[in-house]
Design an enzyme around this catalytic site. Structure first.
Site, PDB file in Angstrom:
ATOM      1  N   GLY A   1      15.201-161.451  70.175  1.00  0.00           N
ATOM      2  CA  GLY A   1      15.735-162.732  70.645  1.00  0.00           C
ATOM      3  C   GLY A   1      17.236-162.868  70.478  1.00  0.00           C
TER       4      GLY A   1
ATOM      5  N   HIS B   1       4.078-159.919  63.483  1.00  0.00           N
ATOM      6  CA  HIS B   1       5.356-160.164  64.174  1.00  0.00           C
ATOM      7  C   HIS B   1       6.388-160.628  63.142  1.00  0.00           C
ATOM      8  CE1 HIS B   1       8.372-161.926  66.787  1.00  0.00           C
ATOM      9  NE2 HIS B   1       7.870-161.163  67.744  1.00  0.00           N
TER      10      HIS B   1
ATOM     11  N   GLU C   1       9.844-153.162  66.300  1.00  0.00           N
ATOM     12  CA  GLU C   1      10.729-154.255  66.685  1.00  0.00           C
ATOM     13  C   GLU C   1      11.783-154.452  65.602  1.00  0.00           C
ATOM     14  OE1 GLU C   1       8.647-156.968  69.699  1.00  0.00           O
ATOM     15  OE2 GLU C   1       8.212-157.770  67.731  1.00  0.00           O
TER      16      GLU C   1
ATOM     17  N   SER D   1      14.770-157.658  72.702  1.00  0.00           N
ATOM     18  CA  SER D   1      15.685-157.895  73.826  1.00  0.00           C
ATOM     19  C   SER D   1      15.556-156.856  74.937  1.00  0.00           C
ATOM     20  CB  SER D   1      17.128-158.005  73.331  1.00  0.00           C
ATOM     21  OG  SER D   1      17.242-159.066  72.395  1.00  0.00           O
TER      22      SER D   1
ATOM     23  N   GLU E   1       8.510-162.859  63.170  1.00  0.00           N
ATOM     24  CA  GLU E   1       8.596-164.322  62.990  1.00  0.00           C
ATOM     25  C   GLU E   1       7.492-164.810  62.049  1.00  0.00           C
ATOM     26  OE1 GLU E   1       8.744-165.335  67.163  1.00  0.00           O
ATOM     27  OE2 GLU E   1      10.701-164.364  67.261  1.00  0.00           O
TER      28      GLU E   1
ATOM     29  N   GLY F   1       9.613-160.409  74.659  1.00  0.00           N
ATOM     30  CA  GLY F   1       9.606-161.836  74.344  1.00  0.00           C
ATOM     31  C   GLY F   1      10.220-162.623  75.495  1.00  0.00           C
ATOM     32  N   GLY F   2      11.500-162.958  75.366  1.00  0.00           N
ATOM     33  CA  GLY F   2      12.173-163.825  76.344  1.00  0.00           C
ATOM     34  C   GLY F   2      11.961-163.424  77.796  1.00  0.00           C
TER      35      GLY F   2
ATOM     36  N   ASN G   1       4.989-161.276  74.969  1.00  0.00           N
ATOM     37  CA  ASN G   1       4.741-162.209  73.866  1.00  0.00           C
ATOM     38  C   ASN G   1       5.399-163.525  74.249  1.00  0.00           C
ATOM     39  OD1 ASN G   1       4.585-163.646  71.510  1.00  0.00           O
ATOM     40  ND2 ASN G   1       6.044-162.387  70.367  1.00  0.00           N
ATOM     41  N   TRP G   2       4.572-164.456  74.699  1.00  0.00           N
ATOM     42  CA  TRP G   2       5.135-165.721  75.207  1.00  0.00           C
ATOM     43  C   TRP G   2       5.600-166.645  74.087  1.00  0.00           C
ATOM     44  CZ3 TRP G   2       1.077-167.293  79.543  1.00  0.00           C
ATOM     45  CH2 TRP G   2       1.108-166.326  80.566  1.00  0.00           C
ATOM     46  N   LYS G   3       5.277-166.305  72.860  1.00  0.00           N
ATOM     47  CA  LYS G   3       5.630-167.156  71.698  1.00  0.00           C
ATOM     48  C   LYS G   3       5.173-168.603  71.954  1.00  0.00           C
ATOM     49  CE  LYS G   3       9.472-164.076  70.833  1.00  0.00           C
ATOM     50  NZ  LYS G   3      10.599-163.783  69.958  1.00  0.00           N
TER      51      LYS G   3
HETATM   52  C1  PEP Z   1       9.345-160.352  70.485  1.00  0.00           C
HETATM   53  O1  PEP Z   1       9.362-161.518  70.099  1.00  0.00           O
HETATM   54  O2  PEP Z   1       8.381-159.615  70.224  1.00  0.00           O
HETATM   55  C2  PEP Z   1      10.511-159.878  71.239  1.00  0.00           C
HETATM   56  C3  PEP Z   1      10.659-158.600  71.433  1.00  0.00           C
HETATM   57  O3  PEP Z   1      11.366-160.848  71.690  1.00  0.00           O
HETATM   58  P1  PEP Z   1      12.648-160.625  72.658  1.00  0.00           P
HETATM   59  O4  PEP Z   1      12.203-159.716  73.775  1.00  0.00           O
HETATM   60  O5  PEP Z   1      12.973-162.005  73.149  1.00  0.00           O
HETATM   61  O6  PEP Z   1      13.704-160.019  71.831  1.00  0.00           O
END
Ligand code: PEP
Length: 250
Positions: free
Chosen positions: A173, A95, A167, A212, A97, A233-234, A9-11
């Site tokens: 994040g 998600h 999640e 994470s 967010e 994500g990151g 997920n590149w956001k």
């Molecule tokens: C996400 O945004 O779906 C996610 C899991 O982010 P991160 O890996 O950065 O925690």
């Protein structure tokens, strides 16, 4: 046997240069994978670039959100037919967010789930509890409500041809990861809850862990019985890290 899926997920990150390097690296790296499938979810504007680069490869592509509307006067929205037109197979919905920053309720997310399924796209349906909810011991109740809202709108067969991402909001994040045991418990609960309505779908649905996940913790998380992959994500913004997570699932 459920296949492992690692989805990025590149956001809201990227530039044409960054996206070109990243997607070429993922396409190249994915050629070495035998068991794990991969997908990436870029910002909308980069979807055409990414699907052009993934054409003929095994890398799937998804949007990060979707409109419940088919077309018309909905400024700023993007429909299922548009993302399909550009070669997407997946759409992330719900998600955390989107839920917390843009007010998407369980009911709105269930409607999004519906249009995604009707379009023949695969929802990557995100659910999870906040830290406050975990500390108040209501995690299972929260997950149940999120799952049931989708059953209510989509019927008993809702979780066919679908991916779920567990999640925990407190792990997204933040650098804090659920322990493999905490994640496994939540995944097993999700599968058991779906099984009460549809045992076949419960056995087949891929449940990804997100929060994470990184090259250092992926192997232990992915080794859990009910963890069928990751939503990253990151760490999905660096080819090396993303591919290292994929290798951990091999
Ligand atoms: C996400 O945004 O779906 C996610 C899991 O982010 P991160 O890996 O950065 O925690």
């Amino acid at each position: 046997m459920r296949k492992t899926l690692i989805a990025g997920n590149w956001k809201m990150n990227g530039s044409t240069e960054m996206v070109e390097n990243l997607i070429n690296g993922v396409v190249e790296g994915s050629k070495k994978l035998l068991k794990v499938s991969t997908a990436v979810c870029p910002p909308y504007v980069y979807i055409p670039m990414v699907t052009a680069a993934t054409k003929g490869s095994a890398v799937g592509v998804g949007s990060q959100n979707i409109s419940t509307q088919a077309s018309g006067a909905f400024t700023g929205e993007i429909s299922t037919s548009m993302v399909k037109d550009f070669g997407c197979q997946y759409s992330i919905i719900g998600h955390s967010e989107r839920r917390t920053l843009y007010g998407e309720t369980n009911e709105v997310v269930a409607e999004k789930f519906k249009v995604v399924k009707e379009a023949g796209l695969i929802p990557i349906f995100c659910i999870g509890e906040t830290l406050e909810e975990r500390e108040s011991n209501v995690t299972e109740d929260v997950l149940m409500k999120q799952l049931d809202a989708v059953f209510a709108v989509n019927g008993d067969n809702a979780y066919a041809d679908c991916v779920i991402a567990y999640e925990p909001v407190w792990a997204i994040g933040t650098g804090k990861t659920a322990s493999p045991e905490q994640a496994q418990d939540a995944h097993a609960f999700i599968r058991q809850h779906i099984a009460k309505i549809n045992a076949d779908n419960a056995a087949a649905v891929q449940i990804l862990y997100g929060g994470s996940m990184n090259p250092g913790n992926a192997e232990n998380l992915l080794a859990q019985e009910d963890i069928d992959g990751g939503l990253i994500g990151g760490a999905s913004l660096k080819t090396e890290d993303f591919m290292a997570i994929c290798q951990a699932g091999e």
